[in-house]
Design a protein around this motif. Structure first.
Motif, PDB file in Angstrom:
ATOM      1  N   ALA A 143     143.840 169.145  17.569  1.00 57.60           N
ATOM      2  CA  ALA A 143     143.729 168.356  19.018  1.00 57.60           C
ATOM      3  C   ALA A 143     144.642 169.084  20.180  1.00 57.60           C
ATOM      4  N   ALA A 144     143.980 169.272  21.113  1.00 60.15           N
ATOM      5  CA  ALA A 144     144.759 170.153  22.187  1.00 60.15           C
ATOM      6  C   ALA A 144     145.998 169.130  22.787  1.00 60.15           C
ATOM      7  N   TYR A 173     135.075 169.721  20.102  1.00 62.73           N
ATOM      8  CA  TYR A 173     133.735 169.404  19.036  1.00 62.73           C
ATOM      9  C   TYR A 173     133.315 168.241  19.087  1.00 62.73           C
ATOM     10  N   ARG A 174     133.960 167.229  19.750  1.00 59.70           N
ATOM     11  CA  ARG A 174     133.487 165.936  19.769  1.00 59.70           C
ATOM     12  C   ARG A 174     132.235 165.972  20.869  1.00 59.70           C
ATOM     13  N   GLN A 175     132.208 167.120  21.674  1.00 57.30           N
ATOM     14  CA  GLN A 175     131.180 167.033  22.692  1.00 57.30           C
ATOM     15  C   GLN A 175     129.745 167.147  22.006  1.00 57.30           C
ATOM     16  N   CYS A 213     127.783 162.635  16.310  1.00 57.74           N
ATOM     17  CA  CYS A 213     128.797 163.680  16.213  1.00 57.74           C
ATOM     18  C   CYS A 213     128.417 164.545  15.386  1.00 57.74           C
ATOM     19  N   LEU A 214     127.976 165.888  15.844  1.00 60.42           N
ATOM     20  CA  LEU A 214     127.822 166.885  14.976  1.00 60.42           C
ATOM     21  C   LEU A 214     128.592 168.068  15.033  1.00 60.42           C
ATOM     22  N   GLY A 215     130.062 167.615  15.396  1.00 52.69           N
ATOM     23  CA  GLY A 215     131.005 168.579  15.679  1.00 52.69           C
ATOM     24  C   GLY A 215     131.260 170.029  14.889  1.00 52.69           C
ATOM     25  N   TYR A 262     138.720 177.102  22.241  1.00 49.18           N
ATOM     26  CA  TYR A 262     137.637 176.853  22.992  1.00 49.18           C
ATOM     27  C   TYR A 262     137.620 175.339  23.531  1.00 49.18           C
ATOM     28  N   THR A 263     137.180 175.383  24.854  1.00 53.35           N
ATOM     29  CA  THR A 263     137.600 174.200  25.812  1.00 53.35           C
ATOM     30  C   THR A 263     136.352 173.394  25.985  1.00 53.35           C
ATOM     31  N   SER A 264     135.212 174.050  25.955  1.00 53.88           N
ATOM     32  CA  SER A 264     133.711 173.379  25.703  1.00 53.88           C
ATOM     33  C   SER A 264     132.802 174.423  25.111  1.00 53.88           C
ATOM     34  N   VAL A 265     131.734 173.800  24.571  1.00 55.05           N
ATOM     35  CA  VAL A 265     130.717 174.492  24.107  1.00 55.05           C
ATOM     36  C   VAL A 265     129.354 173.944  24.573  1.00 55.05           C
TER      37      VAL A 265
END
Length: 276
Positions: free
Chosen positions: A146-147, A181-183, A225-227, A256-259
């Motif tokens: 986690a960041a 990844y929770r995005q 969630c499909l992280g 990575y900050t966004s996917v």
């Protein structure tokens, strides 16, 4: 009709705690259906005790991964290799998973090798102890950490392994922390519809999701969630629409900050439908 031709861009070695959350098996199916990456190995790690007594869970996960690949009629690999059911000890352990990672890294190839780990880093740590040359032979794409310094499942399942692996200065690491990844989420209704209407692979995944043995405190909501699918942006797809920060180039260290969730989910659902 065959799918429009896509050239392979990398080899992938995939490690996960397959007997844990089923999003790992969704990610495995996505990789197996992606012509832009070639699966060259699958390894299975320990699960967190929240999923029950750890003994035998790495082998159970290997069995699940192998079964899914057979349903998908994936030509390679023939088997998934289990690791240890106990956390990293700091002492060399010659497990089937560690041997498979080391052997795949040593074999070389024209395409770059990406080790996708979406679980605890136990098998990666064991492989690095078994053969330190692994570090310079591949890039690790890790779903974990986690960041912000908060609790995160993959890190805290085996923190000693994570600290050992991330501390290796010869290893390229592309990290997908919890905030990223929770995005990657999908409506349960969309997944249910897709699984019901997508042939043998969809039916297999539908049955898996509907027969989960989870602790009583786990309550399912309308989103899943499909992280574990986050690394598809650097393997089966492209990260042109994702963002990352980079602290080093050689070896590469990215966070990575966004996917692009829409890209990942649209690609997965389309490829699943094409399996019919």
């Amino acid at each position: 009709m065959d799918m429009i031709r896509v050239e392979p861009r990398c080899r992938v070695l995939i490690d996960n705690d397959w007997a844990g959350d089923p999003d790992g098996l969704v990610a495995l199916a996505h990789h197996a259906m992606s012509p832009s990456n070639t699966i060259v190995g699958v390894t299975s790690s320990l699960t967190n005790p929240m999923f029950g007594p750890p003994a035998g869970m790495a082998q159970k996960g290997a069995n699940l991964a192998g079964e899914l690949l057979r349903v998908l009629k994936s030509p390679e690999p023939a088997v998934a290799h289990p690791g240890s059911d106990s956390p990293f000890t700091g002492q060399p352990r010659d497990t089937p998973a560690a041997r498979a990672i080391a052997a795949t890294a040593a074999a070389g190839g024209v395409l770059p090798l990406v080790l996708v780990c979406a679980g605890p880093l136990t098998n990666v740590a064991d492989a690095l102890l078994l053969d330190p040359a692994v570090a310079s032979s591949l890039t690790l794409a890790w779903v974990g950490g986690a960041a912000a310094n908060g609790e995160e499942y993959n890190y805290f399942t085996d923190p000693a392994a994570a600290d050992f692996v991330l501390g290796n200065q010869e290893l390229s690491v592309w990290q997908f922390p919890a905030e990223t990844y929770r995005q990657v989420v999908a409506p349960v209704a969309e997944l249910d519809h897709a699984f019901r209407n997508s042939g043998a692979a969809g039916a297999w995944l539908w049955e898996l999701f509907n027969s989960l043995d989870v602790p009583d405190f786990v309550k399912f909501g309308p989103l899943w969630c499909l992280g574990d699918s986050a690394p598809l942006v650097v393997t089966g797809l492209d990260d042109a629409t994702s963002t990352f920060t980079e602290t080093r180039n050689h070896p590469s260290r990215r966070t990575y900050t966004s996917v692009d969730t829409r890209l990942i989910m649209a690609d997965f659902l389309a490829k699943l439908r094409l399996q019919q």
